[in-house]
Motif scaffolding. Structure first.
Motif, PDB file in Angstrom:
ATOM      1  N   ASN A 114      20.035  30.482   2.655  1.00  0.00           N
ATOM      2  CA  ASN A 114      18.628  30.812   2.456  1.00  0.00           C
ATOM      3  C   ASN A 114      17.972  29.790   1.529  1.00  0.00           C
ATOM      4  O   ASN A 114      18.630  29.221   0.658  1.00  0.00           O
ATOM      5  CB  ASN A 114      18.488  32.209   1.850  1.00  0.00           C
ATOM      6  CG  ASN A 114      18.879  33.296   2.828  1.00  0.00           C
ATOM      7  OD1 ASN A 114      18.710  33.158   4.039  1.00  0.00           O
ATOM      8  ND2 ASN A 114      19.428  34.390   2.301  1.00  0.00           N
ATOM      9  N   ASP A 118      11.785  30.264  -0.776  1.00  0.00           N
ATOM     10  CA  ASP A 118      11.435  31.497  -0.074  1.00  0.00           C
ATOM     11  C   ASP A 118      11.864  32.709  -0.896  1.00  0.00           C
ATOM     12  O   ASP A 118      11.125  33.696  -1.004  1.00  0.00           O
ATOM     13  CB  ASP A 118      12.106  31.542   1.302  1.00  0.00           C
ATOM     14  CG  ASP A 118      11.552  30.494   2.258  1.00  0.00           C
ATOM     15  OD1 ASP A 118      10.462  29.955   1.977  1.00  0.00           O
ATOM     16  OD2 ASP A 118      12.223  30.216   3.275  1.00  0.00           O
ATOM     17  N   LYS A 119      13.050  32.634  -1.475  1.00  0.00           N
ATOM     18  CA  LYS A 119      13.545  33.749  -2.286  1.00  0.00           C
ATOM     19  C   LYS A 119      12.668  33.963  -3.516  1.00  0.00           C
ATOM     20  O   LYS A 119      12.284  35.098  -3.830  1.00  0.00           O
ATOM     21  CB  LYS A 119      14.993  33.487  -2.713  1.00  0.00           C
ATOM     22  CG  LYS A 119      15.584  34.594  -3.572  1.00  0.00           C
ATOM     23  CD  LYS A 119      17.024  34.304  -3.955  1.00  0.00           C
ATOM     24  CE  LYS A 119      17.588  35.422  -4.816  1.00  0.00           C
ATOM     25  NZ  LYS A 119      19.001  35.187  -5.196  1.00  0.00           N
ATOM     26  N   ARG A 122       9.338  35.579  -2.583  1.00  0.00           N
ATOM     27  CA  ARG A 122       9.467  37.021  -2.334  1.00  0.00           C
ATOM     28  C   ARG A 122       9.582  37.788  -3.647  1.00  0.00           C
ATOM     29  O   ARG A 122       8.973  38.855  -3.817  1.00  0.00           O
ATOM     30  CB  ARG A 122      10.696  37.301  -1.460  1.00  0.00           C
ATOM     31  CG  ARG A 122      10.539  36.922   0.003  1.00  0.00           C
ATOM     32  CD  ARG A 122      11.640  37.525   0.851  1.00  0.00           C
ATOM     33  NE  ARG A 122      12.963  37.093   0.430  1.00  0.00           N
ATOM     34  CZ  ARG A 122      13.581  36.013   0.883  1.00  0.00           C
ATOM     35  NH1 ARG A 122      12.969  35.217   1.753  1.00  0.00           N
ATOM     36  NH2 ARG A 122      14.793  35.700   0.466  1.00  0.00           N
ATOM     37  N   GLN A 123      10.366  37.255  -4.574  1.00  0.00           N
ATOM     38  CA  GLN A 123      10.559  37.942  -5.848  1.00  0.00           C
ATOM     39  C   GLN A 123       9.263  38.028  -6.643  1.00  0.00           C
ATOM     40  O   GLN A 123       8.934  39.075  -7.205  1.00  0.00           O
ATOM     41  CB  GLN A 123      11.648  37.228  -6.668  1.00  0.00           C
ATOM     42  CG  GLN A 123      13.049  37.418  -6.104  1.00  0.00           C
ATOM     43  CD  GLN A 123      14.097  36.593  -6.833  1.00  0.00           C
ATOM     44  OE1 GLN A 123      13.901  35.396  -7.056  1.00  0.00           O
ATOM     45  NE2 GLN A 123      15.194  37.220  -7.207  1.00  0.00           N
ATOM     46  N   HIS A 176      23.910  34.979  -5.214  1.00  0.00           N
ATOM     47  CA  HIS A 176      22.539  34.463  -5.313  1.00  0.00           C
ATOM     48  C   HIS A 176      22.413  33.023  -4.816  1.00  0.00           C
ATOM     49  O   HIS A 176      21.398  32.366  -5.076  1.00  0.00           O
ATOM     50  CB  HIS A 176      22.062  34.550  -6.763  1.00  0.00           C
ATOM     51  CG  HIS A 176      22.168  35.929  -7.340  1.00  0.00           C
ATOM     52  ND1 HIS A 176      21.318  36.953  -6.981  1.00  0.00           N
ATOM     53  CD2 HIS A 176      23.054  36.475  -8.222  1.00  0.00           C
ATOM     54  CE1 HIS A 176      21.656  38.056  -7.624  1.00  0.00           C
ATOM     55  NE2 HIS A 176      22.700  37.794  -8.384  1.00  0.00           N
ATOM     56  N   THR A 178      21.641  29.706  -2.870  1.00  0.00           N
ATOM     57  CA  THR A 178      20.566  29.258  -1.983  1.00  0.00           C
ATOM     58  C   THR A 178      20.646  27.742  -1.873  1.00  0.00           C
ATOM     59  O   THR A 178      21.468  27.096  -2.533  1.00  0.00           O
ATOM     60  CB  THR A 178      19.170  29.622  -2.540  1.00  0.00           C
ATOM     61  OG1 THR A 178      19.042  29.058  -3.855  1.00  0.00           O
ATOM     62  CG2 THR A 178      18.957  31.124  -2.588  1.00  0.00           C
TER      63      THR A 178
END
Length: 252
Positions: A114, A118-119, A122-123, A176, A178
């Motif tokens: 991922n 992007d992560k 979102r957070q 976690h 990425t």
């Protein structure tokens, strides 16, 4: 896979880590972790294995007593955090080795991981403790940062580094992981140090910037963004500290 209470290594409200005959078992409560969450962590682990990094391989995904579980091969040794605690006078040497290991991780590519941006987006969007203006400022800053595709651990700290008797180090807990900007990963590590020991955080940042030839100001520009991401973990003990870092005007 037989799990016994007296073999618990780590216990959280919704997650337990056991040592068992087959290896290390991470057990997730379905009230907090969905099947997708657990399978995504398993997929992260498998994709990191493919980079050639020295990590404990995933052995099994299963259900144990109605809970999802990952079985991972055990890496024998002490955590780097334990070694620093008993030998604090050698912190600079430990920190140098720690940063070398992080830079080795950043040298790898895993195109199917991922994306970090992007992560983080979102957070930040999910935060209810920040008003729309603060979220907009953070997202604008995030969008302006360079897009990279380096492997990022996302929770790189001394408790996730296992040191074998021969001194060889390996990294655990890739939940976690990425692909993204290495300086964002460094900013998260700095923040994790600063939550416990500001002087150690400063030594880490100086060491990382020197070894990676990165401007300290560049890593610092990521701090409000990663502080916001850390805030999503809903840790009341960290909230006030993190809110101070989320002032996006600090590093204009």
């Amino acid at each position: 896979m037989k799990l016994e209470k007296n073999n618990i290594i780590v216990e959280r409200t919704y997650k337990q880590v056991y040592r068992c005959e087959e290896g290390i078992a991470k057990v997730f409560d379905k009230k907090k972790y969905t099947k997708a969450d657990v399978l995504n962590e398993a997929l992260n682990q498998a994709r990191i294995e493919e980079t050639g990094l020295d990590v404990a391989p995933l052995k099994e995904v299963s259900e144990v007593d109605g809970k999802w579980a990952l079985l991972i091969e055990e890496k024998k040794g002490k955590t780097l955090a334990e070694m620093i605690e008993v030998d604090p006078k050698n912190l600079a040497k430990y920190m140098s080795d720690f940063v070398d290991l992080q830079l080795e991780i950043h040298s790898k590519k895993a195109p199917l991981l991922n994306k970090l941006k992007d992560k983080l987006s979102r957070q930040i969007n999910s935060l209810k403790d920040l008003d729309a203006t603060a979220r907009y400022e953070l997202l604008t800053r995030l969008e302006s940062m360079p897009k990279h595709d380096k492997v990022c651990h996302g929770d790189f700290n001394p408790s996730n580094v296992i040191v074998a008797k021969n001194g060889k180090m390996s990294v655990v807990d890739w939940a976690h992981a990425t692909q993204g900007n290495a300086s964002a990963d460094a900013a998260m590590t700095y923040l994790l140090f600063a939550l416990k020991d500001q002087s150690a955080a400063d030594i880490y940042l100086d060491t990382f910037c020197k070894k990676s030839d990165t401007a300290k100001q560049y890593v610092q520009r990521w701090l409000p963004i990663v502080a916001a991401a850390q805030l999503t973990k809903d840790n009341e003990f960290e909230k006030d500290f993190l809110m101070k870092w989320i002032d996006v005007m600090d590093y204009q």
